[in-house]
Design a protein around this motif. Structure first.
Motif, mmCIF file in Angstrom:
data_model
loop_
_atom_site.group_PDB
_atom_site.id
_atom_site.type_symbol
_atom_site.label_atom_id
_atom_site.label_comp_id
_atom_site.label_asym_id
_atom_site.label_seq_id
_atom_site.Cartn_x
_atom_site.Cartn_y
_atom_site.Cartn_z
ATOM 1 N N ARG A 265 47.989 27.644 32.976
ATOM 2 C CA ARG A 265 48.667 26.366 32.383
ATOM 3 C C ARG A 265 48.921 26.785 30.939
ATOM 4 O O ARG A 265 49.815 26.247 30.581
ATOM 5 N N HIS A 266 48.179 27.653 30.499
ATOM 6 C CA HIS A 266 48.534 28.086 28.787
ATOM 7 C C HIS A 266 49.118 29.255 28.630
ATOM 8 O O HIS A 266 49.224 29.883 27.459
ATOM 9 N N ARG A 267 49.847 29.570 29.851
ATOM 10 C CA ARG A 267 50.865 30.826 29.714
ATOM 11 C C ARG A 267 50.154 32.036 29.351
ATOM 12 O O ARG A 267 50.723 32.959 28.879
ATOM 13 N N VAL A 268 48.907 32.029 30.219
ATOM 14 C CA VAL A 268 48.202 33.314 29.920
ATOM 15 C C VAL A 268 48.068 33.903 31.471
ATOM 16 O O VAL A 268 47.420 33.421 32.288
ATOM 17 N N ARG A 269 48.644 35.155 31.628
ATOM 18 C CA ARG A 269 48.309 35.808 32.709
ATOM 19 C C ARG A 269 46.890 36.372 33.014
ATOM 20 O O ARG A 269 46.480 37.290 32.270
ATOM 21 N N PRO A 270 46.142 35.977 34.183
ATOM 22 C CA PRO A 270 44.779 36.666 34.425
ATOM 23 C C PRO A 270 45.093 38.061 34.851
ATOM 24 O O PRO A 270 45.970 38.539 35.689
ATOM 25 N N TYR A 271 44.341 38.978 34.059
ATOM 26 C CA TYR A 271 44.524 40.180 34.184
ATOM 27 C C TYR A 271 43.502 41.388 34.789
ATOM 28 O O TYR A 271 43.608 41.830 36.045
ATOM 29 N N TYR A 272 42.271 41.030 34.291
ATOM 30 C CA TYR A 272 41.273 41.916 34.971
ATOM 31 C C TYR A 272 40.125 40.706 34.916
ATOM 32 O O TYR A 272 39.813 40.018 33.963
ATOM 33 N N LEU A 273 39.349 40.994 35.951
ATOM 34 C CA LEU A 273 37.787 40.414 36.005
ATOM 35 C C LEU A 273 37.034 41.638 36.178
ATOM 36 O O LEU A 273 37.215 42.428 37.016
ATOM 37 N N HIS A 274 36.292 41.635 35.228
ATOM 38 C CA HIS A 274 35.517 42.760 35.041
ATOM 39 C C HIS A 274 34.022 42.691 35.701
ATOM 40 O O HIS A 274 33.536 41.850 35.446
ATOM 41 N N HIS A 275 33.467 43.746 36.413
ATOM 42 C CA HIS A 275 32.362 43.660 36.805
ATOM 43 C C HIS A 275 31.462 44.223 35.578
ATOM 44 O O HIS A 275 31.981 45.176 34.650
ATOM 45 N N PRO A 276 30.453 43.468 35.088
ATOM 46 C CA PRO A 276 29.792 43.837 33.938
ATOM 47 C C PRO A 276 29.150 45.275 33.893
ATOM 48 O O PRO A 276 28.912 45.884 34.977
ATOM 49 N N ASP A 277 29.355 45.683 32.433
ATOM 50 C CA ASP A 277 29.012 47.220 32.279
ATOM 51 C C ASP A 277 27.550 47.142 32.152
ATOM 52 O O ASP A 277 26.493 46.298 32.087
#
Length: 349
Positions: A265-277
């Motif tokens: 909605r805010h014009r931000v494309r979800p890119y990565y969902l990181h598994h925690p390091d």
């Protein structure tokens, strides 16, 4: 000092957090011990989002230190993604053939409790000097295979606008560099920094600048953050998001769905969902990869493709990021599984 007045400044110590009503008195000693090892900072924009009466508040869990950080698990690593082994010159990491990371400074407006560079961030003395910037950019200029420079840190948007503009100009002058990517928490953690001047610097003439915004929960997208994102998008800057999958913050499908819907909605494309390091003292945030895969499977079919990030693992030791999301295609059976879990032969009989 009242809790309200304490919340109007950046909180950096256990005493600050106690005054703001964000930690109970019996945890102050442990929090102070944490603060001696790992930097602490909560901006007013962040503290305004926290409900002190909620012991499970997902914003507090991301930013308020806890005694859990004093526990180091056997699998924890001091350099969980192998930066040091791939750093040919100070401030630069060259892990992939076509891109490099440049860390012009290691300070942030806030310090996330799960940060993989948590033992290094907060060091103002680690800001790169001009000679060090010269060395890093000379390294890039001498290697035509490098097509992308990623500014990270620390938070690059903590640089004064004039210095950032000069740095972008120098990188943009390297002919074989196609684009510059910036990773930042500033639009959600200190949105007042995203001025028209800053948006103009990032969206100005020269090489394309992409901004990856780090955001883990929809509540971080406050009206002030929304305005900052709007200024950036309005300046023509492509916006991506990076999210870390965190136990107690966003480890439910409906929470992730709400976040990813809010981002687009805010014009931000979800890119990565990181598994925690595997950063020291962060084991309390980690789910299993199987749990993460199950969450991503639940989101498939509930969200459109533009709202689906790639679930990734940054392999310890510097081997790089790889997708670890659920599989839908069975090569041996020549079958595909749909979002509802039903298998289909392909091509159909």
């Amino acid at each position: 000092m009242t809790a309200a007045s304490a919340r109007r400044r950046t909180l950096r110590t256990a005493a600050d957090l106690l005054d703001a009503g964000l930690i109970p008195p019996d945890t102050a000693e442990a929090v102070e011990r944490v603060a001696r090892s790992y930097a602490v900072a909560l901006t007013p924009a962040v503290t305004d989002l926290i409900d002190p009466a909620d012991p499970l508040d997902p914003i507090a869990r991301q930013y308020v230190p806890s005694a859990e950080e004093l526990v180091t698990a056997p699998e924890d690593l001091a350099d969980p993604i192998g930066d040091a082994a791939y750093s040919p010159v100070k401030g630069l990491v060259h892990r992939y053939p076509d891109r490099v990371l440049l860390t012009p400074l290691l300070v942030c407006p806030v310090y996330c409790r799960f940060c993989f560079r948590r033992a290094r961030v907060g060091d103002a003395d680690a800001t790169m000097g001009e000679a060090e910037i010269d060395g890093a950019l000379a390294y890039v200029a001498e290697r035509p295979d490098i097509r992308e420079v990623i500014l990270t840190g620390g938070d690059p948007l903590m640089l004064p606008a004039a210095r950032l503009e000069a740095l972008l100009g120098r990188i943009g002058a390297i002919t074989h560099v196609d684009l510059i990517r910036i990773h930042s928490r500033v639009p959600v953690s200190d949105p007042g920094r995203v001025t028209a001047r800053l948006a103009g610097v990032l969206g100005g003439p020269g090489k394309a600048v992409w901004l990856a915004v780090h955001v883990n929960h929809s509540r971080e997208l406050s009206p002030q953050a929304a305005a900052a994102l709007s200024r950036l998008a309005g300046a023509g800057i492509p916006l991506l998001s990076q999210t870390v999958l965190l136990k107690g913050v966003n480890d439910r499908a409906e929470v992730l769905e709400e976040l990813f819907r809010a981002l687009v909605r805010h014009r931000v494309r979800p890119y990565y969902l990181h598994h925690p390091d595997l950063a020291p003292g962060t084991g309390h945030f980690r789910l299993t990869i199987a749990e993460g895969r199950a969450l991503m499977r639940r989101l498939r079919g509930r969200l459109s493709g533009i709202a689906q990030p790639t679930y990734v693992l940054d392999i310890p030791g510097g081997a790089g990021k790889v997708p670890v999301g659920p599989d839908y295609w069975d090569e041996e059976a020549a079958a595909v599984t749909d979002p509802a879990g039903v298998r289909h032969g392909y091509p159909p009989d």
